[in-house]
Design a protein around this motif. Structure first.
Motif, mmCIF file in Angstrom:
data_model
loop_
_atom_site.group_PDB
_atom_site.id
_atom_site.type_symbol
_atom_site.label_atom_id
_atom_site.label_comp_id
_atom_site.label_asym_id
_atom_site.label_seq_id
_atom_site.Cartn_x
_atom_site.Cartn_y
_atom_site.Cartn_z
ATOM 1 N N ALA A 45 0.835 -1.206 0.000
ATOM 2 C CA ALA A 45 0.000 0.000 0.000
ATOM 3 C C ALA A 45 0.870 1.256 0.000
ATOM 4 O O ALA A 45 0.577 2.225 -0.712
ATOM 5 N N ASP A 46 1.939 1.240 0.770
ATOM 6 C CA ASP A 46 2.844 2.392 0.805
ATOM 7 C C ASP A 46 3.501 2.611 -0.559
ATOM 8 O O ASP A 46 3.641 3.749 -1.011
ATOM 9 N N ARG A 47 3.898 1.489 -1.207
ATOM 10 C CA ARG A 47 4.494 1.619 -2.552
ATOM 11 C C ARG A 47 3.493 2.203 -3.534
ATOM 12 O O ARG A 47 3.819 3.082 -4.329
ATOM 13 N N TRP A 48 2.250 1.723 -3.494
ATOM 14 C CA TRP A 48 1.232 2.231 -4.399
ATOM 15 C C TRP A 48 0.928 3.699 -4.120
ATOM 16 O O TRP A 48 0.710 4.489 -5.047
ATOM 17 N N LYS A 49 0.899 4.067 -2.841
ATOM 18 C CA LYS A 49 0.662 5.478 -2.495
ATOM 19 C C LYS A 49 1.779 6.350 -3.045
ATOM 20 O O LYS A 49 1.532 7.431 -3.574
ATOM 21 N N LYS A 50 3.008 5.872 -2.917
ATOM 22 C CA LYS A 50 4.141 6.635 -3.428
ATOM 23 C C LYS A 50 4.059 6.764 -4.945
ATOM 24 O O LYS A 50 4.272 7.839 -5.501
ATOM 25 N N LYS A 51 3.709 5.651 -5.622
ATOM 26 C CA LYS A 51 3.558 5.693 -7.077
ATOM 27 C C LYS A 51 2.467 6.672 -7.477
ATOM 28 O O LYS A 51 2.622 7.440 -8.427
ATOM 29 N N ALA A 52 1.362 6.623 -6.767
ATOM 30 C CA ALA A 52 0.246 7.517 -7.082
ATOM 31 C C ALA A 52 0.653 8.974 -6.885
ATOM 32 O O ALA A 52 0.311 9.843 -7.696
ATOM 33 N N LYS A 53 1.397 9.230 -5.835
ATOM 34 C CA LYS A 53 1.860 10.596 -5.583
ATOM 35 C C LYS A 53 2.812 11.056 -6.684
ATOM 36 O O LYS A 53 2.699 12.175 -7.191
ATOM 37 N N ASP A 54 3.729 10.164 -7.083
ATOM 38 C CA ASP A 54 4.663 10.489 -8.171
ATOM 39 C C ASP A 54 3.918 10.740 -9.476
ATOM 40 O O ASP A 54 4.224 11.683 -10.207
ATOM 41 N N GLN A 55 2.936 9.903 -9.770
ATOM 42 C CA GLN A 55 2.167 10.079 -10.995
ATOM 43 C C GLN A 55 1.339 11.360 -10.930
ATOM 44 O O GLN A 55 1.151 12.025 -11.946
ATOM 45 N N GLY A 56 0.857 11.706 -9.762
ATOM 46 C CA GLY A 56 0.130 12.972 -9.601
ATOM 47 C C GLY A 56 1.040 14.145 -9.897
ATOM 48 O O GLY A 56 0.634 15.102 -10.575
ATOM 49 N N ARG A 57 2.276 14.086 -9.384
ATOM 50 C CA ARG A 57 3.230 15.164 -9.659
ATOM 51 C C ARG A 57 3.541 15.237 -11.151
ATOM 52 O O ARG A 57 3.599 16.312 -11.736
ATOM 53 N N THR A 58 3.724 14.078 -11.761
ATOM 54 C CA THR A 58 3.998 14.038 -13.194
ATOM 55 C C THR A 58 2.823 14.616 -13.985
ATOM 56 O O THR A 58 3.020 15.365 -14.945
ATOM 57 N N ALA A 59 1.620 14.285 -13.578
ATOM 58 C CA ALA A 59 0.434 14.812 -14.256
ATOM 59 C C ALA A 59 0.357 16.332 -14.100
ATOM 60 O O ALA A 59 0.018 17.047 -15.052
ATOM 61 N N GLU A 60 0.666 16.837 -12.922
ATOM 62 C CA GLU A 60 0.650 18.286 -12.708
ATOM 63 C C GLU A 60 1.688 18.976 -13.587
ATOM 64 O O GLU A 60 1.428 20.027 -14.168
ATOM 65 N N LYS A 61 2.879 18.367 -13.687
ATOM 66 C CA LYS A 61 3.914 18.939 -14.549
ATOM 67 C C LYS A 61 3.452 18.940 -16.000
ATOM 68 O O LYS A 61 3.672 19.901 -16.732
ATOM 69 N N ALA A 62 2.806 17.847 -16.411
ATOM 70 C CA ALA A 62 2.321 17.758 -17.787
ATOM 71 C C ALA A 62 1.248 18.809 -18.047
ATOM 72 O O ALA A 62 1.235 19.450 -19.100
ATOM 73 N N LYS A 63 0.341 18.999 -17.091
ATOM 74 C CA LYS A 63 -0.693 20.022 -17.240
ATOM 75 C C LYS A 63 -0.068 21.395 -17.358
ATOM 76 O O LYS A 63 -0.485 22.214 -18.188
ATOM 77 N N SER A 64 0.917 21.650 -16.533
ATOM 78 C CA SER A 64 1.609 22.934 -16.580
ATOM 79 C C SER A 64 2.267 23.133 -17.927
ATOM 80 O O SER A 64 2.192 24.215 -18.524
ATOM 81 N N ARG A 65 2.901 22.094 -18.427
ATOM 82 C CA ARG A 65 3.573 22.162 -19.730
ATOM 83 C C ARG A 65 2.560 22.400 -20.852
ATOM 84 O O ARG A 65 2.801 23.176 -21.762
ATOM 85 N N VAL A 66 1.410 21.745 -20.763
ATOM 86 C CA VAL A 66 0.360 21.927 -21.768
ATOM 87 C C VAL A 66 -0.137 23.371 -21.757
ATOM 88 O O VAL A 66 -0.310 23.987 -22.812
ATOM 89 N N LYS A 67 -0.356 23.916 -20.559
ATOM 90 C CA LYS A 67 -0.807 25.310 -20.466
ATOM 91 C C LYS A 67 0.222 26.252 -21.075
ATOM 92 O O LYS A 67 -0.121 27.181 -21.804
ATOM 93 N N LYS A 68 1.489 26.008 -20.772
ATOM 94 C CA LYS A 68 2.554 26.857 -21.300
ATOM 95 C C LYS A 68 2.603 26.764 -22.821
ATOM 96 O O LYS A 68 2.709 27.777 -23.513
ATOM 97 N N LEU A 69 2.525 25.546 -23.338
ATOM 98 C CA LEU A 69 2.541 25.362 -24.787
ATOM 99 C C LEU A 69 1.309 25.986 -25.441
ATOM 100 O O LEU A 69 1.400 26.551 -26.534
ATOM 101 N N GLN A 70 0.162 25.915 -24.766
ATOM 102 C CA GLN A 70 -1.056 26.514 -25.309
ATOM 103 C C GLN A 70 -0.910 28.028 -25.389
ATOM 104 O O GLN A 70 -1.302 28.643 -26.376
ATOM 105 N N ARG A 71 -0.333 28.632 -24.357
ATOM 106 C CA ARG A 71 -0.105 30.089 -24.385
ATOM 107 C C ARG A 71 0.849 30.449 -25.514
ATOM 108 O O ARG A 71 0.622 31.424 -26.234
ATOM 109 N N THR A 72 1.909 29.652 -25.679
ATOM 110 C CA THR A 72 2.865 29.905 -26.759
ATOM 111 C C THR A 72 2.170 29.775 -28.111
ATOM 112 O O THR A 72 2.376 30.606 -28.999
ATOM 113 N N LEU A 73 1.338 28.757 -28.261
ATOM 114 C CA LEU A 73 0.605 28.562 -29.505
ATOM 115 C C LEU A 73 -0.352 29.714 -29.762
ATOM 116 O O LEU A 73 -0.450 30.205 -30.887
ATOM 117 N N ASP A 74 -1.043 30.146 -28.723
ATOM 118 C CA ASP A 74 -1.955 31.283 -28.875
ATOM 119 C C ASP A 74 -1.201 32.535 -29.305
ATOM 120 O O ASP A 74 -1.655 33.277 -30.184
#
Length: 176
Positions: A45-74
């Motif tokens: 359970a601890d390993r899965w929680k850590k994985k989920a937290k890491d994937q959440g951080r990765t998803a947030e970074k990806a969202k941030s990158r998408v927003k930045k790229l969208q602004r650049t595209l605009d």
């Protein structure tokens, strides 16, 4: 007789005691196994929680990158579209704001004039002669000089399917 009764009672008590010892031993071993299983489950359970937290951080970074790229595209799309210039209003005498381009994302004046925007669009986009040349290329029949990417795009434009894995020769044959 009393001695026989006492011996019988003592034997019964001894048998019960041995049975209780066996039960106690088996219960302790079950408890130990259960504790080990619980420990493993907690670790998983601890390993899965850590994985989920890491994937959440990765998803947030990806969202941030998408927003930045969208602004650049605009920004790039607003620069590539020629802005219409407005003549200064002679009645108000407000010539300072004439022809300035407003940033569509923030609604603020970028300080860039329409002419500068149009010049930037001309420097980044294809010129009229280039676009007419590319139009005439589209009307040509595909030949050996075309790249595989161009052939696939033409095949897709013509509505052909299953062209993604075909080699150049087969694409040329299908388009001919």
């Amino acid at each position: 007789m009393n001695a026989k009764k006492q011996k019988r009672n003592a034997d019964k008590a001894k048998a019960k005691q041995q049975e209780l010892k066996k039960n106690l031993t088996s219960t302790r071993s079950q408890l130990t196994r259960t504790e080990k299983k619980l420990e493993k489950a907690t670790e998983r359970a601890d390993r899965w929680k850590k994985k989920a937290k890491d994937q959440g951080r990765t998803a947030e970074k990806a969202k941030s990158r998408v927003k930045k790229l969208q602004r650049t595209l605009d920004r790039a799309s607003t620069v590539s579209e020629p802005a219409t210039q407005t003549a200064p209003d002679e009645d108000t005498g407000d010539a300072g704001d004439a022809g300035t381009v407003e940033d569509t994302d923030t609604g603020t004046d970028t300080g860039e004039t329409g002419a500068a925007t149009a010049a930037a669009a001309d420097s980044t986009g294809p010129s009229a002669s280039e676009s007419s040349a590319s139009d005439s290329d589209k009307n040509k029949k595909p030949d050996e000089t075309w790249t595989v990417v161009e052939l696939r795009a033409e095949a897709t434009a013509r509505g052909l399917t299953g062209v993604s894995n075909k080699p150049k020769a087969q694409l040329l044959a299908a388009l001919s």
